[in-house]
Write an enzyme that holds these catalytic residues in place. Structure first.
Site, PDB file in Angstrom:
ATOM      1  N   HIS A  20      24.834  25.648 -15.810  1.00 25.92           N
ATOM      2  CA  HIS A  20      24.544  26.076 -17.171  1.00 25.92           C
ATOM      3  C   HIS A  20      23.258  25.425 -17.675  1.00 25.92           C
ATOM      4  CE1 HIS A  20      25.803  26.224 -21.633  1.00 25.92           C
ATOM      5  NE2 HIS A  20      25.221  27.364 -21.291  1.00 25.92           N
ATOM      6  N   TYR A 121       0.918  38.913 -17.055  1.00 27.27           N
ATOM      7  CA  TYR A 121       2.031  38.357 -17.838  1.00 27.27           C
ATOM      8  C   TYR A 121       3.393  38.913 -17.438  1.00 27.27           C
ATOM      9  CZ  TYR A 121      -2.001  37.003 -20.606  1.00 27.27           C
ATOM     10  OH  TYR A 121      -3.210  36.509 -21.001  1.00 27.27           O
TER      11      TYR A 121
END
EC number: 5.4.99.62
Length: 132
Positions: A20, A121
């Protein structure tokens, strides 16, 4: 043999080991990989594999809590952003950083996956969630 779409051994290993809050970056062919961060280089020629294909396969295995994009992507609108919008239900909350800050964030990644994508990008940081 695996039954899921992801066949790359190194990428499967990294995703299986993520906890996590861990970060996995999927980047275009030009995104620099910080020293000390594992590079999973899938690029074989310009455009192959493309960003969108890699993202779709990664999302078949990785639970994502949130994702980070470079603000500059909004001005250029590469095909990657179109695919990200299409998949937004699997990507959790969205955050925007400057491209320079995105590169700083990538220093914390478990790995950077280099695609053959050549649209500017076309990068995303996926922050791992939990399935429970």
């Amino acid at each position: 043999m695996k039954k899921t779409p992801l066949l790359n051994v190194a990428l499967s290993r990294v995703i299986a080991g993520m906890g996590h809050g861990d970060i996995l970056v999927i980047g275009d062919a030009g995104l620099p990989v910080p020293p000390g961060v594992e590079l999973i280089d899938l690029a074989i020629t310009p455009g192959l594999p493309d960003f969108a294909s890699v993202l779709r396969v990664v999302l078949s295995e990785l639970q994502v809590e949130r994702h980070v994009l470079a603000e500059e992507m909004q001005k250029v609108v590469p095909p990657a952003l179109v695919e990200i919008e299409r998949l937004k239900g699997k990507l959790g909350k969205r955050e925007w950083l400057t491209h320079e800050d995105f590169k700083v964030l990538s220093r914390s990644a478990r790995a950077v996956v280099r695609t053959g994508e050549c649209q500017p990008y076309s990068n995303i940081a996926l922050i791992s969630g939990v399935t429970f």
